[in-house]
Design an enzyme around this catalytic site. Structure first.
Site, short mmCIF file in Angstrom:
data_model
loop_
_atom_site.label_atom_id
_atom_site.label_comp_id
_atom_site.label_asym_id
_atom_site.label_seq_id
_atom_site.Cartn_x
_atom_site.Cartn_y
_atom_site.Cartn_z
CD GLU A 290 -2.72 1.41 0.14
OE1 GLU A 290 -2.65 2.46 -0.54
OE2 GLU A 290 -3.51 0.49 -0.13
CG ASP A 294 -1.26 4.90 -0.95
OD1 ASP A 294 -1.95 4.44 -1.87
OD2 ASP A 294 -1.59 4.83 0.24
CB SER A 508 -5.44 0.78 -2.31
OG SER A 508 -5.87 0.42 -1.03
N GLY A 572 -25.32 9.80 -14.64
CA GLY A 572 -25.37 10.63 -13.45
C GLY A 572 -24.70 9.94 -12.27
CG ASP A 574 -23.14 5.10 -10.63
OD1 ASP A 574 -22.22 4.54 -10.01
OD2 ASP A 574 -23.00 5.59 -11.76
#
Length: 595
Positions: A290, A294, A508, A572, A574
């Site tokens: 992770e 990132d 992520s 639109g 959701d």
């Protein structure tokens, strides 16, 4: 001006003997232990825990008013963010609460010489042995184990306070907040190695066909239309990425990533900020999936903007015990305390962690969410991944999800995620391919804890009106805060991990991608002498009404879970992809036209 609250640090053994005051003690909070947690044994009486006693913020409505006014592009206060000092003034507990809790602590032997001002001005901390905590809270702590993961924690399922103290205490932590199955863990997942080829791949709109097989910096620049944008390292725009529980960002992997995808960024890096003693080991074998994802994409997309990696520890020192292989205090509040105490945090911060909303006590969820609002009022845009379980629970495999309430009734229910469900953060779902389609794992739905904020009333009402009558009746809260707000690519991201190129999927990946795009938009505004965008959601939903082409509407795909097909992506907003994915070119024109 209200008195600021106080911070209490007490070294073990430095107690002043005093008899607790006579008072009726009633249960303040209680829960049913989250599914999968089993009580193993009483906690050792000398096991040291740090209790956080958070006090209520009586003027939160006032803070929220400020937040929405300065985040509304049509309001005359737009972009006029509050200072750290002003936030602390508004958020300070009442003098009555400070005195009530102080007197209670003194009655249990805590001399006032140990009281000092806290960094966030909203409560007390106290480091005590379990035996003392049990006496103060009229409870019993036990060692609990999660049967599926082996994770352990020292927790209770109920605690009490004197009746007159209830209105003066927001929460005591850690007590009933159990570490989630994904306790601050990434939603990123490695996927099998793929052979990158343009064979049988097609694309359009200036996007390389290879992007249907592998996502790189170049792919994201093409898909979201910022190939030619050149940010300035001196504009003042900055991006922050968070890491928890020994999730380390590796410098060598970052340079390998730059050599592969961003040559001009070679030899650049990030500022490391340690929170609560957080480390950042550079042993390649300890590189975190992770953290690497990132940092590599967050910084790679925004170079040369300065970047910060927050490493937050969550395992404070404790007395080793065979029954206690680890200490799993949830570090959200520690990170928030730290960031709120600093006068100039990054204006965009991305976090790719979360839990099932029902696994956290209401008091804890609201306390964390209110502190996100404080950051928003200071001009910080907070991005969170929407989760990788569709409409279901923490298990990413929709065929084995429990999808049962944890209130003792075992009712079948879609399970929203937190902090994704907090109305003061911008939550990012997942897409893949080009033209984009929703990923089946994209988390989305409706909060059972937070009501729907007014900024999304029109968009969400429009979606709900299109649902056939009776669709998933009783499975979700139609009046809850709906998420995600936006989405971005989330599959086949090429990263370096432990010196090897690997491929990753998960929201992520979409969260730092979206965060990077808005850090670039901040760069554009700052270079024109305009303030940063701050808390984004009121702006995003207004743009949706006035400039719908600023988002790439995603109308195909769904997010199955709980034995259902989940929600459908549609025209639109959701609850799979939100308003869609960002079009940087169009958004830049819009945000530069706002004064």
């Amino acid at each position: 001006m209200k008195l600021l609250s106080l911070y209490l640090t007490l070294l073990l053994g430095s107690l002043v003997h005093a008899a607790p005051s006579e008072s009726t003690s009633n249960i303040k909070e209680s829960i049913i232990a989250p599914r999968g947690w089993v009580k193993r044994a009483p906690a050792p009486s000398d096991y040291a825990i740090e209790l956080r006693i958070a006090l209520p913020q009586p003027d939160f409505d006032e803070l929220e008013r400020h937040l929405y006014e300065i985040s509304d592009p049509d309001h005359h206060r737009y972009g006029k963010y509050l200072t750290k000092e002003k936030i602390e003034e508004i958020s300070s507990p009442s003098l009555a609460s400070i005195n009530a809790v102080r007197n209670w602590l003194v009655s249990h032997g805590y001399d006032e010489e140990y009281l000092s001002a806290s960094s966030t001005k909203d409560g007390f901390r106290i480091r005590v042995p379990v035996s003392q905590a049990e006496e103060m809270l009229n409870t019993k702590y036990h060692i609990w184990e999660h049967t599926a993961t082996g994770k352990t924690a020292v927790r209770t399922t109920a605690y009490s306070l004197p009746e007159e103290l209830h209105v003066h205490v927001e929460l005591v932590h850690p007590t009933i907040v159990f570490p989630g199955i994904r306790s601050m863990a990434s939603s990123a997942r490695l996927i099998p190695d793929i052979e990158v080829s343009t064979t049988n791949s097609s694309s359009s709109g200036g996007v390389d066909p290879v992007c249907n097989n592998e996502i790189t910096i170049k792919c994201l620049q093409q898909i979201y239309k910022f190939v030619d944008y050149r940010p300035s390292a001196d504009s003042g725009s900055r991006i922050g990425l968070t890491g928890y529980l020994e999730m380390f960002a590796n410098e060598q992997d970052l340079q390998s990533f730059y050599a592969d995808q961003r040559h001009d960024a070679l030899n650049s890096s990030f500022a490391l900020v340690s929170v609560n003693g957080g480390l950042n080991s550079q042993n390649l074998s300890e590189a975190g999936l992770e953290a690497n994802l990132d940092v590599q994409f967050g910084l790679g997309l925004t170079f040369p903007l300065p970047g910060t990696f927050y490493s937050t520890a969550g395992r404070p020192p404790f007395k080793p015990d065979l029954l206690l292989p680890e200490n799993t205090n949830e570090p959200y509040l520690d990170w928030l305390d730290f960031v709120l105490s600093h006068p100039n945090p990054p204006q965009v911060i991305s976090t790719s962690y979360g839990e099932d909303e029902q696994t956290i006590p209401e008091s804890y969820g609201r306390a964390v969410c209110k502190r996100f609002a404080q950051l928003g009022a200071r001009g910080v845009s907070l991005f969170f991944s929407s989760g990788d379980s569709g409409v279901g629970d923490a298990n990413p495999d929709p065929t084995t999800q429990m999808c049962k309430t944890n209130d003792g009734h075992n009712t079948t229910r879609f399970l929203p995620a937190f902090p994704a469900s907090c109305p003061y953060v911008t939550t990012i779902g997942g897409t893949h391919h080009f033209p984009e389609v929703a990923t089946s794992f994209s988390g989305g739905g409706f909060s059972d804890l937070f009501p729907r904020p007014s900024y999304q009333d029109d968009a969400v009402t429009e979606y709900l009106e299109k649902l056939p009558n009776g669709t998933y009746i009783g499975l979700f809260n139609k009046t809850g805060r709906a998420y995600p707000d936006l989405s971005a690519q989330s599959n086949n991201f090429a990263v370096f991990l432990g010196g090897v190129k690997r491929h990753v999927q998960g929201t992520s990946a979409s969260a730092p991608t979206a965060a990077a795009i808005f850090a670039l938009l901040n760069d554009a505004r700052l270079r024109q002498g305009l303030p940063v965008l701050g808390f984004l959601n009121p702006l995003l939903y207004k743009i949706r009404n006035e400039h719908p082409d600023a988002f790439n509407d995603v109308t195909h795909g769904n997010n199955p879970g709980c034995g259902t097909q989940g929600f459908n992506a549609t025209q639109g907003w959701d609850p799979v992809t939100g308003l869609g994915t960002p079009n940087f070119e169009k958004l830049k024109d819009i945000v530069l036209s706002m004064k």
